[in-house]
Design a protein around this motif. Structure first.
Motif, short mmCIF file in Angstrom:
data_model
loop_
_atom_site.label_atom_id
_atom_site.label_comp_id
_atom_site.label_asym_id
_atom_site.label_seq_id
_atom_site.Cartn_x
_atom_site.Cartn_y
_atom_site.Cartn_z
N LEU A 82 0.82 -1.21 0.00
CA LEU A 82 0.00 0.00 0.00
C LEU A 82 0.86 1.27 0.00
CD1 LEU A 82 -2.69 -1.25 2.50
CD2 LEU A 82 -3.01 -0.86 0.07
N LEU A 83 1.98 1.21 0.72
CA LEU A 83 2.88 2.38 0.74
C LEU A 83 3.54 2.59 -0.62
CD1 LEU A 83 4.58 2.07 4.25
CD2 LEU A 83 2.66 3.52 3.56
N GLU A 84 3.76 1.50 -1.35
CA GLU A 84 4.36 1.61 -2.68
C GLU A 84 3.34 2.07 -3.71
OE1 GLU A 84 6.13 -1.22 -6.25
OE2 GLU A 84 5.69 -2.12 -4.29
N LYS A 85 2.13 1.48 -3.69
CA LYS A 85 1.15 1.73 -4.74
C LYS A 85 0.21 2.91 -4.45
CE LYS A 85 2.41 -1.90 -7.15
NZ LYS A 85 3.11 -1.76 -8.44
N LYS A 86 0.00 3.23 -3.17
CA LYS A 86 -0.88 4.33 -2.72
C LYS A 86 -2.37 4.05 -2.90
CE LYS A 86 3.11 6.61 -2.47
NZ LYS A 86 4.11 5.80 -3.16
N ARG A 87 -2.72 3.25 -3.88
CA ARG A 87 -4.12 2.86 -4.11
C ARG A 87 -4.14 1.36 -4.33
NH1 ARG A 87 -7.74 6.92 -6.95
NH2 ARG A 87 -6.82 8.94 -6.43
N GLN A 88 -5.01 0.68 -3.59
CA GLN A 88 -5.03 -0.78 -3.70
C GLN A 88 -6.22 -1.34 -2.94
OE1 GLN A 88 -2.57 -3.95 -5.39
NE2 GLN A 88 -2.37 -1.75 -5.47
#
Length: 500
Positions: free
Chosen positions: A126-132
């Motif tokens: 989640l920290l990498e993609k921001k949206r999930q």
């Protein structure tokens, strides 16, 4: 001029409009092609009056071909399609923010226990993609994931922006707040000072940085500016996100850069999944029920499929009933209700009985349980039960082993966390995959006094000598497929209601 025409025909510019929508700037033919790729037909479209009248083709189109507006969560899929189609694309500079790195060390939170690897994996993703959308098995500790995510992103939000956590029921507002207190017991983080809960008539405005609310409570807010304060939205049990009310909240939250959905189950329906992706982003599974059972994180499960059979004269008299009529007869059947009460009384440990109807079934069973189960504590929890009382019943159940909780599916099938719950009786028929798996999830949490979770699935064979299946028996076969797909241990037993 000729160069401009060539670029226009082969290149798509993805324009940042808000955190809810982007605009696809492209030649109208290319735009229609992309929009067509993401169009899908609604289940049962052929029965819709508009379809029958020839004024609707049955398709839902998330991408608007008139103005190019597209839900921002679909952007990764749109980009993939553009690449696969050998088109070119450009992005507004605002999309650079997705590349920002966030450093987070969960050990600074001084948690009272060590998180599981799959929980930390979910947070990293989640920290990498921001949206999930994170799919993790019911009972896998999604509230801890939410707690970790909140702490990971809180300091990265622009000044004045808040985090909104939406849950489907008021029980889960209280429970999540209580969980946050449990997780912060060894730290100096002040839950009361940082977290505001909205239940019923609670005030909607607050200076606190985190708001936990049901999406129903927020749906009544007509002022769109209210939702502009949120820099992040976390949708707990987000499979309800297809609901129009939650869609409205997501669309109004134009500054919510972080959009995180968490769920144990999805319906499998394309319209629900497309709505989720559009609001939150791609779907990733981090744990499954069978994996967590194998790792001894969740309790082992046994399904007892109990089929009640009825005398021929009764079956004959009921053969013309529709679904509503069949359900009405079953919930009023005295022998059937006596069987449920007797079963609950004989089971060792705490028992949850789930029913569909409050007045004509729940309240009848409540009276019978209190009259016949003298050595048990009986509680009835439904929509009219205050949040504080629901939380009290949950806490009592954790400290005792003689409790029977009678509850409506709507209130207790989703998210409620009772570890000391070895028995669940499904007192009403359901064919909803989400409702079924969420209901089962109530009993999967580990507890020192529990070796197995036992699910007693009561179904009714009203065929008599006929071959045609009655409605609730059809639903039972649907549930059986789900049990088999999930690999659950199943024991089948037939009981003649006449002998009860």
């Amino acid at each position: 001029s000729s160069n401009y025409t060539e670029i226009k025909m082969t290149s798509i510019h993805i324009e940042h409009i808000s955190e809810s929508f982007v605009r696809l700037n492209a030649d109208v033919g290319v735009l229609r092609e992309i929009a067509g790729r993401f169009a899908f037909r609604v289940e049962g479209f052929q029965f819709n009056p508009r379809y029958k009248a020839g004024i609707w083709d049955g398709y839902i189109r998330p991408i608007n071909t008139k103005n190019g507006l597209c839900p921002k969560g679909l952007v990764p899929k749109v980009i993939q399609y553009i690449r696969d189609s050998s088109y070119k694309y450009t992005l507004d500079i605002e999309f650079q923010r997705f590349k920002e790195q966030i450093d987070f060390d969960y050990k600074s939170l001084c948690l009272p226990f060590e998180p599981h690897d799959f929980q930390l994996k979910a947070v990293d993703l989640l920290l990498e993609k921001k949206r999930q959308v994170i799919l993790s098995a019911t009972g896998s500790g999604k509230s801890l994931m939410i707690y970790l995510i909140v702490h990971a992103i809180l300091d990265s939000l622009p000044d004045g922006q808040k985090i909104l956590i939406t849950v489907p029921t008021i029980s889960l507002v209280s429970q999540l707040f209580s969980d946050f207190k449990d997780y912060s017991v060894n730290s100096n983080w002040d839950v009361d000072g940082n977290v505001h809960t909205i239940i019923g008539g609670s005030k909607k405005n607050t200076d606190k940085s985190i708001i936990i609310s049901t999406w129903q409570s927020l749906h009544t807010i007509k002022d769109s500016e209210y939702f502009e304060q949120f820099g992040a939205i976390i949708g707990d049990e987000c499979h309800s996100a297809a609901a129009a009310a939650l869609s409205s909240i997501m669309e109004k939250s134009i500054n919510a850069f972080y959009r995180i959905g968490v769920s144990g189950t999805l319906s499998g329906a394309l319209i629900a999944e497309m709505a989720l992706i559009g609001h939150f982003g791609p779907i990733t599974r981090v744990s499954s029920t069978s994996d967590l059972m194998d790792k001894d994180i969740l309790a082992k499960l046994k399904i007892f499929l109990l089929t009640l059979t009825y005398p021929e004269d009764i079956c004959e008299s009921l053969k013309y009933l529709d679904y509503a009529g069949e359900m009405d007869w079953l919930v009023r059947c005295e022998q059937r209700n006596n069987y449920i009460v007797k079963l609950a009384n004989e089971l060792k440990g705490n028992t949850l009985i789930l029913v569909q109807y409050i007045e004509k079934h729940g309240k009848v069973l409540e009276q019978m349980l209190k009259e016949q189960c003298k050595d048990k504590q009986v509680y009835f929890v439904y929509g009219g039960t205050e949040a504080e009382d629901r939380e009290l019943v949950r806490k009592i159940s954790e400290t005792r082993s003689d409790v029977i909780i009678l509850a409506s599916y709507q209130v207790f099938s989703t998210g409620v966390n009772i570890k000391n719950l070895p028995n669940i009786i499904l007192g009403s028929s359901t064919k909803s995959t989400i409702r079924l798996l969420q209901s089962i999830g109530r009993g999967l949490r580990k507890h020192a006094d529990k070796d197995y979770c036992r699910i007693f699935d009561i179904t009714d064979d009203l065929r008599g000598k006929r071959k045609k299946l009655n409605y609730t028996l059809k639903h039972c076969l649907e549930r059986l497929k789900i049990y088999q797909t999930e690999g659950f241990d199943i024991v089948e037993k037939t009981i003649n209601i006449k002998g009860l």
